[in-house]
Structure formats: structure tokens, C-alpha cells
Design an enzyme around this catalytic site. Structure first.
Site, PDB file in Angstrom:
ATOM      1  N   ASP A  38       0.840  -1.190   0.000  1.00 14.94           N
ATOM      2  CA  ASP A  38       0.000   0.000   0.000  1.00 14.94           C
ATOM      3  C   ASP A  38       0.875   1.239   0.000  1.00 14.94           C
ATOM      4  OD1 ASP A  38      -3.233   0.252   0.889  1.00 14.94           O
ATOM      5  OD2 ASP A  38      -2.061   2.073   1.124  1.00 14.94           O
ATOM      6  N   VAL A  55       1.982   0.866  -7.027  1.00 14.84           N
ATOM      7  CA  VAL A  55       1.772  -0.043  -8.157  1.00 14.84           C
ATOM      8  C   VAL A  55       1.993   0.647  -9.494  1.00 14.84           C
ATOM      9  CG1 VAL A  55       0.179  -1.503  -6.845  1.00 14.84           C
ATOM     10  CG2 VAL A  55      -0.740   0.345  -8.288  1.00 14.84           C
ATOM     11  N   ASN A  81      -5.901  -5.396  -5.881  1.00 15.81           N
ATOM     12  CA  ASN A  81      -7.047  -4.588  -5.478  1.00 15.81           C
ATOM     13  C   ASN A  81      -6.786  -3.089  -5.574  1.00 15.81           C
ATOM     14  OD1 ASN A  81      -9.654  -4.145  -3.820  1.00 15.81           O
ATOM     15  ND2 ASN A  81      -8.081  -3.133  -2.606  1.00 15.81           N
ATOM     16  N   TYR A 146     -13.028   5.795 -15.683  1.00 12.02           N
ATOM     17  CA  TYR A 146     -13.034   4.688 -14.729  1.00 12.02           C
ATOM     18  C   TYR A 146     -13.579   3.421 -15.380  1.00 12.02           C
ATOM     19  CZ  TYR A 146     -14.026   2.058 -10.460  1.00 12.02           C
ATOM     20  OH  TYR A 146     -14.062   1.092  -9.490  1.00 12.02           O
ATOM     21  N   LYS A 150     -11.709  -0.247 -15.871  1.00 16.87           N
ATOM     22  CA  LYS A 150     -12.212  -1.474 -15.258  1.00 16.87           C
ATOM     23  C   LYS A 150     -12.680  -2.481 -16.312  1.00 16.87           C
ATOM     24  CE  LYS A 150     -11.387  -0.610 -10.964  1.00 16.87           C
ATOM     25  NZ  LYS A 150     -10.429  -1.433 -10.185  1.00 16.87           N
ATOM     26  N   ALA A 179     -19.588   0.233  -3.301  1.00 21.45           N
ATOM     27  CA  ALA A 179     -19.356  -0.339  -1.970  1.00 21.45           C
ATOM     28  C   ALA A 179     -19.294   0.752  -0.910  1.00 21.45           C
ATOM     29  CB  ALA A 179     -18.066  -1.151  -1.962  1.00 21.45           C
ATOM     30  N   THR A 181     -17.388   2.178   1.384  1.00 18.48           N
ATOM     31  CA  THR A 181     -15.981   2.280   1.754  1.00 18.48           C
ATOM     32  C   THR A 181     -15.641   3.734   2.096  1.00 18.48           C
ATOM     33  OG1 THR A 181     -15.279   2.722  -0.519  1.00 18.48           O
ATOM     34  CG2 THR A 181     -15.403   0.402   0.174  1.00 18.48           C
TER      35      THR A 181
END
Length: 250
Positions: A38, A55, A81, A146, A150, A179, A181
Site C-alpha cells: 500500500d 503499483v 485490489n 473509470y 475497469k 461499496a 468504503t
């Protein structure tokens, strides 16, 4: 609770918060040794081996994967993820932002998995699970960039599954709906009417609420499990029925 991941090592990118943290917790509960990669590893659960990693940068990824391998001596599972969002139509983001989002959401998956391949190839239970989105299978307004990223993750998952099946590596993905989050909560706080915006997001999903991070984590754990040896190149929608259901208005 079963301990089906005992003696297995799992890498979870973006595992310090949100869906990634829920995935890391589920894997740990079922016996895995978990390494969280992370940008802000200090937010990870102390039960995990947390490593700072970006990443979007190959050197950072390679160093992080090497640290995991040095710590545990193996890598069996990779959960890709980590990702970022983007809002707007095709004209809302400039070329640099298109490149940045794809670099993280798509090429980031390739970087992490590529670095882990030497370890996955010798694992008896190798599995890769990528986080895609309902945006890959349903056209959502104001999500052009986005959605494109995806959709690429969904297609990349299938290509990776075909490339690595005969090496004993399974590759699958999950397609979460919206979600509940911290990232989504942050977006809601910026809305003109956060209460109305949350109600609209709840209503958009046929079961009438946001998806729980733990529900996504459970699907990921199924796909990563050694007991799912015949599941590869698949995607699981965790979206309250949004992908496939067309309910009549109440």
C-alpha cells in the site's frame, strides 16, 4: 471457520483500507500469511506484513514483492485490489489523467503479477484475483475513464487466465457494485446533498443498499481458495443484482 489458507502467503495491494483491508482480514482469518502492499502501509492491520509500494512504479513493485518473498519464502496468492477512481465524461479528463488512471488500475495489475510470477509458478495453490467493477459490465453516467479502465481489467483477467492456466495459475476477478468504503464516503461528503446522493446510490442497486466490503472479500476468498481449482477466467458480480436484474418499479 476453516483454515484452508494455512501455510499459504497472500499479497493484497491496496490492503490497508476499504475493500483491500476486508480481503486481507478474511484471508488472515482463514490461515493465510498476508502481505499488504500500500502507498500508506501504516494503516494496515498489525497482523499483516505491511510494505510500502506504488503499483504505478515498477521498481517500487519489484522491491515490495522481493521483500515479501524474503520474509515468507513464497508467494501463493496475489490480490490486485489497488486502484483509483475518476469521474466525468470522455471530455472531463485530460490525456495525463487518462494515462495515470490506466497506469494504476490496469498496468499496475500487470506489474504486481509479473513480479510475483516466479513464485506463483512454483506454488501448489497459485491464484490471482483482480478487482474490476460493475462499471465493466454496465454503462454508468459520468464514469467514462473509470469504466474504460475497469473494462480493461475484466478483459485482462481473461487473457491472464488463458496465458497462465497451464502453469498452474488461476486468474479471476470480482466486479463489485458501489461499496460502502471510506473512498465512497469521501465522495458523498463532497456532493451538494450527501443524503440524497447516498439514497440514489442505494436505489441504483436492486437490493437497495451499498455493497459491504466484507461481501466483496468473501467472493475474493472463494476465488483465491485452493478448493476452487476449476474456477478460472471467471468474474463474480457482487452488486446486489445490478449487472443482471431488471426489476419493475415498486
Amino acid at each position: 471457520m476453516t483454515q484452508e489458507f494455512t501455510n499459504l502467503v497472500a499479497v493484497v495491494t491496496g490492503g490497508a483500507s476499504g475493500i483491500g483491508a476486508a480481503i486481507a482480514a478474511r484471508l488472515h482469518e482463514q490461515g493465510a500469511s498476508v502481505a499488504v502492499l500500500d502507498l500508506r502501509p501504516e494503516g494496515a492491520d498489525a497482523a499483516h506484513f505491511a510494505v510500502q509500494a506504488n503499483v504505478a512504479d515498477s521498481a517500487s513493485v519489484e522491491a515490495a514483492i522481493a521483500a515479501v518473498a524474503e520474509k515468507f519464502g513464497r508467494i501463493d496468492i496475489v490480490i490486485n485490489n489497488a486502484g483509483i477512481g475518476a469521474q466525468g465524461t470522455i471530455e472531463s479528463n485530460d490525456d495525463d489523467e487518462w494515462a495515470r488512471v490506466f497506469n494504476i488500475n490496469v498496468t499496475g495489475i500487470a506489474r504486481v503479477t509479473r513480479a510475483a510470477l516466479p513464485y506463483l509458478r512454483v506454488s501448489p495453490s497459485a491464484a490471482v484475483v483482480n478487482t474490476s467493477s460493475i462499471a465493466a459490465t454496465a454503462g454508468l453516467p459520468q464514469r467514462a475513464l473509470y469504466t474504460a479502465s475497469k473494462g480493461a481489467v475484466l478483459s485482462l483477467t481473461r487473457a491472464m487466465a488463458a496465458d497462465h492456466l497451464r502453469e498452474g495459475i488461476r486468474v479471476n476477478c470480482v466486479n463489485p457494485g458501489t461499496a460502502d468504503t471510506p473512498w465512497v464516503t469521501g465522495l458523498l461528503t463532497k456532493a451538494a446533498d450527501p443524503v440524497a446522493e447516498r439514497a440514489a446510490l442505494n436505489a441504483r442497486q436492486p437490493h437497495g443498499r451499498l455493497v459491504a466490503a466484507d461481501e466483496v472479500a468473501d467472493a475474493v476468498v472463494y476465488l483465491a481458495s485452493p478448493r476452487s481449482g476449476s474456477t478460472t477466467g471467471a468474474s463474480i458480480a457482487v452488486d446486489g443484482g445490478m449487472q443482471n436484474l431488471r426489476l419493475r418499479p415498486e
